[in-house]
Design a protein around this motif. Structure first.
Motif, PDB file in Angstrom:
ATOM      1  N   GLU A 168       0.703  -1.300   0.268  1.00 26.64           N
ATOM      2  CA  GLU A 168      -0.271  -0.077  -0.307  1.00 26.64           C
ATOM      3  C   GLU A 168       1.102   1.110  -0.041  1.00 26.64           C
ATOM      4  O   GLU A 168       0.356   2.511  -0.363  1.00 26.64           O
ATOM      5  N   TRP A 169       2.288   1.370   1.017  1.00 30.38           N
ATOM      6  CA  TRP A 169       2.846   2.341   0.972  1.00 30.38           C
ATOM      7  C   TRP A 169       3.391   2.986  -0.218  1.00 30.38           C
ATOM      8  O   TRP A 169       3.801   3.368  -1.015  1.00 30.38           O
ATOM      9  N   LYS A 170       4.001   1.486  -1.413  1.00 29.98           N
ATOM     10  CA  LYS A 170       4.715   1.642  -2.430  1.00 29.98           C
ATOM     11  C   LYS A 170       3.522   1.790  -3.540  1.00 29.98           C
ATOM     12  O   LYS A 170       3.964   3.117  -4.371  1.00 29.98           O
ATOM     13  N   LEU A 171       2.247   1.274  -2.983  1.00 24.23           N
ATOM     14  CA  LEU A 171       1.707   1.888  -4.622  1.00 24.23           C
ATOM     15  C   LEU A 171       1.277   3.590  -4.253  1.00 24.23           C
ATOM     16  O   LEU A 171       1.011   4.807  -5.502  1.00 24.23           O
ATOM     17  N   ALA A 172       0.904   4.030  -2.760  1.00 22.17           N
ATOM     18  CA  ALA A 172       0.626   5.389  -2.394  1.00 22.17           C
ATOM     19  C   ALA A 172       1.525   6.256  -3.332  1.00 22.17           C
ATOM     20  O   ALA A 172       1.497   7.576  -3.544  1.00 22.17           O
ATOM     21  N   ASN A 173       3.218   5.913  -3.463  1.00 19.99           N
ATOM     22  CA  ASN A 173       4.374   6.982  -3.725  1.00 19.99           C
ATOM     23  C   ASN A 173       4.717   7.041  -5.431  1.00 19.99           C
ATOM     24  O   ASN A 173       4.358   7.668  -5.871  1.00 19.99           O
ATOM     25  N   LYS A 174       4.208   5.886  -5.743  1.00 22.51           N
ATOM     26  CA  LYS A 174       3.929   5.444  -7.519  1.00 22.51           C
ATOM     27  C   LYS A 174       2.454   6.201  -7.905  1.00 22.51           C
ATOM     28  O   LYS A 174       2.805   7.350  -8.747  1.00 22.51           O
ATOM     29  N   LYS A 175       1.668   6.545  -6.982  1.00 25.18           N
ATOM     30  CA  LYS A 175       0.731   7.373  -7.823  1.00 25.18           C
ATOM     31  C   LYS A 175       0.641   8.716  -7.761  1.00 25.18           C
ATOM     32  O   LYS A 175       0.337   9.533  -8.599  1.00 25.18           O
ATOM     33  N   LYS A 176       1.802   9.082  -6.842  1.00 27.68           N
ATOM     34  CA  LYS A 176       2.392  10.354  -6.694  1.00 27.68           C
ATOM     35  C   LYS A 176       3.088  10.580  -8.028  1.00 27.68           C
ATOM     36  O   LYS A 176       2.628  12.115  -8.047  1.00 27.68           O
ATOM     37  N   LEU A 177       4.062   9.603  -8.450  1.00 28.56           N
ATOM     38  CA  LEU A 177       5.376   9.659  -9.428  1.00 28.56           C
ATOM     39  C   LEU A 177       4.084   9.803 -10.337  1.00 28.56           C
ATOM     40  O   LEU A 177       4.408  10.375 -10.786  1.00 28.56           O
ATOM     41  N   LEU A 178       3.289   8.957 -10.668  1.00 29.53           N
ATOM     42  CA  LEU A 178       2.539   9.338 -12.120  1.00 29.53           C
ATOM     43  C   LEU A 178       1.919  10.427 -12.000  1.00 29.53           C
ATOM     44  O   LEU A 178       1.786  11.013 -13.356  1.00 29.53           O
ATOM     45  N   ILE A 179       1.297  11.043 -11.072  1.00 22.53           N
ATOM     46  CA  ILE A 179       1.255  12.467 -11.120  1.00 22.53           C
ATOM     47  C   ILE A 179       1.779  13.504 -11.652  1.00 22.53           C
ATOM     48  O   ILE A 179       1.488  14.348 -12.087  1.00 22.53           O
TER      49      ILE A 179
END
Length: 312
Positions: A118-129
Protein backbone atom coordinates in the motif's frame (compact mmCIF):
# COMPACT_ATOMS: atom_id res chain seq x y z
CA UNK A 1 -96.00 -96.88 73.03
CA UNK A 2 -93.21 -98.17 70.82
CA UNK A 3 -94.60 -96.17 67.90
CA UNK A 4 -94.60 -92.96 69.95
CA UNK A 5 -90.94 -93.56 70.91
CA UNK A 6 -89.96 -93.99 67.25
CA UNK A 7 -91.69 -90.73 66.31
CA UNK A 8 -89.96 -88.84 69.13
CA UNK A 9 -86.56 -90.28 68.15
CA UNK A 10 -87.09 -89.32 64.50
CA UNK A 11 -87.98 -85.78 65.48
CA UNK A 12 -84.81 -85.49 67.58
CA UNK A 13 -82.65 -86.78 64.72
CA UNK A 14 -84.21 -84.38 62.23
CA UNK A 15 -83.67 -81.48 64.61
CA UNK A 16 -80.04 -82.43 65.10
CA UNK A 17 -79.44 -82.75 61.37
CA UNK A 18 -81.05 -79.37 60.79
CA UNK A 19 -78.83 -77.75 63.40
CA UNK A 20 -75.69 -79.25 61.87
CA UNK A 21 -76.71 -78.00 58.43
CA UNK A 22 -77.25 -74.51 59.80
CA UNK A 23 -73.83 -74.62 61.52
CA UNK A 24 -72.10 -75.58 58.26
CA UNK A 25 -73.86 -72.81 56.34
CA UNK A 26 -72.84 -70.29 58.98
CA UNK A 27 -69.19 -71.26 58.67
CA UNK A 28 -69.36 -70.86 54.90
CA UNK A 29 -70.89 -67.42 55.26
CA UNK A 30 -68.17 -66.43 57.72
CA UNK A 31 -65.46 -67.48 55.28
CA UNK A 32 -67.17 -65.59 52.48
CA UNK A 33 -67.51 -62.49 54.63
CA UNK A 34 -63.86 -62.75 55.65
CA UNK A 35 -62.79 -63.03 52.00
CA UNK A 36 -64.81 -59.94 51.10
CA UNK A 37 -63.17 -57.78 53.79
CA UNK A 38 -59.48 -57.89 52.91
CA UNK A 39 -57.79 -55.20 54.99
CA UNK A 40 -54.24 -55.49 53.67
CA UNK A 41 -52.35 -56.83 50.68
CA UNK A 42 -48.70 -57.85 50.61
CA UNK A 43 -46.47 -57.08 47.64
CA UNK A 44 -42.82 -57.93 47.04
CA UNK A 45 -40.52 -55.09 46.03
CA UNK A 46 -37.03 -53.71 46.05
CA UNK A 47 -35.45 -50.40 46.99
CA UNK A 48 -34.42 -48.22 44.04
CA UNK A 49 -33.37 -44.62 43.39
CA UNK A 50 -36.29 -42.54 42.12
CA UNK A 51 -34.43 -42.05 38.81
CA UNK A 52 -33.44 -45.74 38.72
CA UNK A 53 -29.93 -47.16 38.70
CA UNK A 54 -27.92 -45.95 35.71
CA UNK A 55 -25.26 -47.96 33.91
CA UNK A 56 -22.54 -45.47 33.01
CA UNK A 57 -21.00 -46.18 29.59
CA UNK A 58 -17.80 -44.85 28.08
CA UNK A 59 -18.08 -42.87 24.83
CA UNK A 60 -14.45 -43.77 24.08
CA UNK A 61 -12.25 -46.83 24.45
CA UNK A 62 -8.83 -47.07 26.03
CA UNK A 63 -6.69 -48.17 28.96
CA UNK A 64 -7.75 -47.02 32.42
CA UNK A 65 -4.95 -44.84 33.77
CA UNK A 66 -6.63 -43.51 36.91
CA UNK A 67 -9.78 -44.05 38.95
CA UNK A 68 -10.95 -41.05 40.96
CA UNK A 69 -14.05 -42.50 42.67
CA UNK A 70 -14.89 -45.89 44.15
CA UNK A 71 -17.97 -47.75 45.44
CA UNK A 72 -20.07 -45.65 47.80
CA UNK A 73 -18.47 -42.32 46.91
CA UNK A 74 -20.78 -39.35 46.43
CA UNK A 75 -20.10 -37.19 43.38
CA UNK A 76 -21.25 -33.90 41.88
CA UNK A 77 -22.33 -33.34 38.29
CA UNK A 78 -19.33 -33.33 35.95
CA UNK A 79 -16.89 -34.66 38.52
CA UNK A 80 -14.11 -36.92 37.22
CA UNK A 81 -14.71 -40.63 37.73
CA UNK A 82 -12.22 -42.39 35.45
CA UNK A 83 -9.29 -41.25 33.30
CA UNK A 84 -8.31 -43.17 30.16
CA UNK A 85 -4.87 -42.88 28.59
CA UNK A 86 -4.88 -39.85 26.26
CA UNK A 87 -1.24 -39.45 25.18
CA UNK A 88 -2.08 -39.82 21.47
CA UNK A 89 -4.83 -37.20 21.68
CA UNK A 90 -2.56 -34.77 23.57
CA UNK A 91 0.23 -35.15 21.02
CA UNK A 92 -2.24 -34.44 18.25
CA UNK A 93 -3.42 -31.30 20.05
CA UNK A 94 0.19 -30.13 20.43
CA UNK A 95 0.82 -30.71 16.71
CA UNK A 96 -2.29 -28.80 15.66
CA UNK A 97 -1.47 -25.92 18.02
CA UNK A 98 1.92 -25.70 16.32
CA UNK A 99 0.13 -25.43 12.97
CA UNK A 100 -2.04 -22.67 14.40
CA UNK A 101 1.01 -20.69 15.50
CA UNK A 102 2.61 -21.12 12.07
CA UNK A 103 -0.57 -20.01 10.32
CA UNK A 104 -0.90 -16.95 12.54
CA UNK A 105 2.70 -16.00 11.76
CA UNK A 106 1.93 -16.35 8.07
CA UNK A 107 -1.08 -14.07 8.40
CA UNK A 108 1.02 -11.48 10.26
CA UNK A 109 3.63 -11.60 7.47
CA UNK A 110 0.94 -11.17 4.80
CA UNK A 111 -0.50 -8.18 6.64
CA UNK A 112 2.94 -6.56 6.78
CA UNK A 113 3.38 -7.22 3.05
CA UNK A 114 0.05 -5.51 2.42
CA UNK A 115 1.14 -2.43 4.37
CA UNK A 116 4.36 -2.29 2.36
CA UNK A 117 2.49 -2.73 -0.92
CA UNK A 118 0.00 0.00 0.00
CA UNK A 119 2.89 2.39 0.80
CA UNK A 120 4.63 1.64 -2.52
CA UNK A 121 1.39 2.01 -4.43
CA UNK A 122 0.65 5.37 -2.81
CA UNK A 123 4.14 6.69 -3.75
CA UNK A 124 3.87 5.42 -7.32
CA UNK A 125 0.49 7.10 -7.71
CA UNK A 126 1.98 10.41 -6.54
CA UNK A 127 4.92 9.98 -8.94
CA UNK A 128 2.48 9.16 -11.74
CA UNK A 129 0.64 12.46 -11.17
CA UNK A 130 3.93 14.40 -11.14
CA UNK A 131 5.10 12.68 -14.33
CA UNK A 132 1.79 13.44 -16.02
CA UNK A 133 2.33 17.15 -15.31
CA UNK A 134 5.85 16.95 -16.67
CA UNK A 135 4.64 15.21 -19.84
CA UNK A 136 2.07 17.96 -20.33
CA UNK A 137 4.85 20.55 -20.05
CA UNK A 138 7.12 18.58 -22.38
CA UNK A 139 9.63 17.97 -19.61
CA UNK A 140 9.15 14.19 -19.64
CA UNK A 141 8.46 11.59 -22.28
CA UNK A 142 5.17 9.71 -22.65
CA UNK A 143 7.08 6.42 -22.39
CA UNK A 144 8.16 7.20 -18.84
CA UNK A 145 4.58 8.00 -17.92
CA UNK A 146 3.31 4.76 -19.50
CA UNK A 147 5.90 2.70 -17.66
CA UNK A 148 4.89 4.29 -14.35
CA UNK A 149 1.22 3.65 -15.06
CA UNK A 150 2.02 -0.01 -15.70
CA UNK A 151 3.88 -0.22 -12.39
CA UNK A 152 0.89 1.26 -10.57
CA UNK A 153 -1.49 -1.26 -12.09
CA UNK A 154 0.92 -4.08 -11.26
CA UNK A 155 1.13 -2.93 -7.64
CA UNK A 156 -2.69 -2.72 -7.43
CA UNK A 157 -3.04 -6.30 -8.67
CA UNK A 158 -0.36 -7.48 -6.25
CA UNK A 159 -2.15 -5.70 -3.40
CA UNK A 160 -5.48 -7.36 -4.22
CA UNK A 161 -3.69 -10.72 -4.43
CA UNK A 162 -2.15 -10.16 -0.98
CA UNK A 163 -5.56 -9.28 0.47
CA UNK A 164 -7.00 -12.46 -1.04
CA UNK A 165 -4.13 -14.44 0.47
CA UNK A 166 -4.98 -12.94 3.86
CA UNK A 167 -8.58 -14.11 3.58
CA UNK A 168 -7.47 -17.58 2.51
CA UNK A 169 -4.97 -17.76 5.36
CA UNK A 170 -7.61 -16.66 7.89
CA UNK A 171 -10.02 -19.29 6.57
CA UNK A 172 -7.25 -21.89 6.89
CA UNK A 173 -6.61 -20.73 10.45
CA UNK A 174 -10.32 -21.16 11.28
CA UNK A 175 -10.19 -24.72 9.91
CA UNK A 176 -7.14 -25.56 12.00
CA UNK A 177 -8.77 -24.10 15.11
CA UNK A 178 -11.79 -26.33 14.40
CA UNK A 179 -9.42 -29.29 14.16
CA UNK A 180 -7.89 -28.54 17.55
CA UNK A 181 -11.37 -28.17 19.06
CA UNK A 182 -12.28 -31.58 17.65
CA UNK A 183 -9.05 -33.06 19.00
CA UNK A 184 -9.71 -31.53 22.42
CA UNK A 185 -13.22 -32.98 22.37
CA UNK A 186 -11.75 -36.42 21.61
CA UNK A 187 -9.30 -35.98 24.46
CA UNK A 188 -12.17 -34.92 26.68
CA UNK A 189 -13.86 -38.25 26.02
CA UNK A 190 -10.94 -39.90 27.77
CA UNK A 191 -12.15 -38.35 31.02
CA UNK A 192 -15.30 -40.10 32.20
CA UNK A 193 -17.43 -37.80 34.33
CA UNK A 194 -20.53 -38.09 36.49
CA UNK A 195 -23.65 -37.16 34.46
CA UNK A 196 -25.39 -35.75 37.54
CA UNK A 197 -24.91 -35.60 41.27
CA UNK A 198 -25.27 -39.01 42.87
CA UNK A 199 -23.38 -41.99 44.24
CA UNK A 200 -21.19 -44.69 42.73
CA UNK A 201 -22.72 -48.08 43.48
CA UNK A 202 -20.31 -50.37 41.64
CA UNK A 203 -17.10 -49.29 39.90
CA UNK A 204 -16.49 -52.10 37.43
CA UNK A 205 -13.02 -51.20 36.09
CA UNK A 206 -9.55 -51.28 37.61
CA UNK A 207 -6.42 -49.29 36.84
CA UNK A 208 -4.66 -50.73 33.80
CA UNK A 209 -7.71 -52.55 32.48
CA UNK A 210 -8.98 -52.08 28.93
CA UNK A 211 -12.34 -50.40 28.36
CA UNK A 212 -14.08 -50.66 25.01
CA UNK A 213 -16.23 -47.92 23.55
CA UNK A 214 -19.82 -47.88 24.89
CA UNK A 215 -18.96 -50.49 27.54
CA UNK A 216 -20.42 -50.06 31.04
CA UNK A 217 -17.81 -49.06 33.58
CA UNK A 218 -19.93 -48.25 36.67
CA UNK A 219 -23.39 -48.50 38.19
CA UNK A 220 -24.61 -45.13 39.39
CA UNK A 221 -27.47 -43.92 41.58
CA UNK A 222 -28.58 -40.34 40.76
CA UNK A 223 -29.13 -38.11 43.76
CA UNK A 224 -32.70 -38.03 45.03
CA UNK A 225 -35.23 -39.92 47.08
CA UNK A 226 -35.43 -43.70 47.24
CA UNK A 227 -38.60 -45.47 46.17
CA UNK A 228 -39.86 -49.04 46.17
CA UNK A 229 -40.83 -50.77 42.95
CA UNK A 230 -43.14 -53.60 43.94
CA UNK A 231 -45.44 -56.20 42.40
CA UNK A 232 -48.85 -57.29 43.65
CA UNK A 233 -50.62 -60.45 42.51
CA UNK A 234 -53.37 -59.94 39.94
CA UNK A 235 -55.93 -61.32 42.41
CA UNK A 236 -55.68 -58.09 44.40
CA UNK A 237 -54.85 -55.68 41.58
CA UNK A 238 -58.28 -54.02 41.61
CA UNK A 239 -58.03 -53.19 45.32
CA UNK A 240 -55.02 -50.92 44.87
CA UNK A 241 -55.34 -47.13 44.83
CA UNK A 242 -52.94 -44.23 44.74
CA UNK A 243 -52.48 -42.79 48.23
CA UNK A 244 -52.90 -46.07 50.13
CA UNK A 245 -50.53 -46.35 53.09
CA UNK A 246 -47.82 -49.00 53.13
CA UNK A 247 -45.78 -50.64 55.86
CA UNK A 248 -42.36 -51.82 54.72
CA UNK A 249 -40.67 -54.90 56.19
CA UNK A 250 -37.49 -56.76 55.46
CA UNK A 251 -38.33 -59.97 53.64
CA UNK A 252 -39.46 -62.58 56.18
CA UNK A 253 -39.59 -60.09 59.07
CA UNK A 254 -42.53 -58.55 60.90
CA UNK A 255 -40.56 -55.46 61.95
CA UNK A 256 -41.67 -52.23 60.26
CA UNK A 257 -38.56 -50.52 58.89
CA UNK A 258 -40.27 -47.66 57.05
CA UNK A 259 -43.61 -46.20 56.04
CA UNK A 260 -44.68 -45.36 52.53
CA UNK A 261 -47.50 -44.44 50.19
CA UNK A 262 -48.52 -45.67 46.74
CA UNK A 263 -47.60 -43.01 44.18
CA UNK A 264 -48.01 -44.89 40.90
CA UNK A 265 -50.06 -47.82 39.64
CA UNK A 266 -49.26 -49.61 36.42
CA UNK A 267 -52.24 -49.48 34.01
CA UNK A 268 -51.76 -53.10 32.97
CA UNK A 269 -50.84 -56.55 34.29
CA UNK A 270 -47.57 -58.13 33.28
CA UNK A 271 -45.44 -61.17 33.99
CA UNK A 272 -43.70 -61.33 37.30
CA UNK A 273 -40.31 -59.63 36.95
CA UNK A 274 -38.83 -58.86 40.38
CA UNK A 275 -36.77 -61.57 42.04
CA UNK A 276 -37.87 -64.33 39.65
CA UNK A 277 -35.49 -67.26 39.97
CA UNK A 278 -36.31 -68.75 36.59
CA UNK A 279 -37.38 -67.42 33.22
CA UNK A 280 -40.73 -69.24 33.50
CA UNK A 281 -41.22 -68.60 37.22
CA UNK A 282 -44.98 -68.21 37.82
CA UNK A 283 -45.47 -67.69 34.12
CA UNK A 284 -49.17 -68.39 34.49
CA UNK A 285 -49.59 -65.52 36.97
CA UNK A 286 -49.72 -61.80 36.32
CA UNK A 287 -48.82 -58.94 38.62
CA UNK A 288 -49.49 -55.23 38.83
CA UNK A 289 -46.47 -53.01 39.32
CA UNK A 290 -46.65 -50.16 41.81
CA UNK A 291 -44.27 -47.41 42.93
CA UNK A 292 -44.15 -46.51 46.61
CA UNK A 293 -42.68 -43.30 47.98
CA UNK A 294 -40.82 -43.74 51.26
CA UNK A 295 -41.41 -41.29 54.11
CA UNK A 296 -38.12 -42.05 55.85
CA UNK A 297 -35.44 -43.94 53.93
CA UNK A 298 -32.78 -43.86 56.63
CA UNK A 299 -30.84 -47.12 56.66
CA UNK A 300 -32.48 -48.60 53.58
CA UNK A 301 -30.11 -50.30 51.18
CA UNK A 302 -30.53 -49.95 47.41
CA UNK A 303 -31.62 -53.18 45.68
CA UNK A 304 -32.65 -54.86 48.95
CA UNK A 305 -35.78 -57.02 48.85
CA UNK A 306 -38.70 -55.89 51.00
CA UNK A 307 -42.29 -56.84 51.74
CA UNK A 308 -44.85 -54.09 51.32
CA UNK A 309 -47.99 -54.40 53.46
CA UNK A 310 -50.60 -52.23 51.74
CA UNK A 311 -53.49 -50.99 53.84
CA UNK A 312 -56.75 -51.40 51.85
Amino acid sequence: MKRISVIILSAVLLSACGGEENKTTGQAEAVDNSAMTVKEVVGIGKIEPESKIVNLASTSGGIVSHIFKMDGDSVTAGEKLVQLEDETERLKITEINSQINTQRSQITLEKNNIKEAEWKLANKKKLLITTKNLVNKGAETQQVYDDLETEVKTLEVALEKSKLNIRLAENKLAEIIQQVQTAEAEAGKKILRAPTAGRILNMQVTQGSALTQFATYAEFAPAGALIIRAEVDELFSQKLKIGQQVEIHHAGSQEVIAQGEIKMLSPYLKKKALFSEKANDQEDRRVREIRISIKDNAGLVINSKVECVIKI
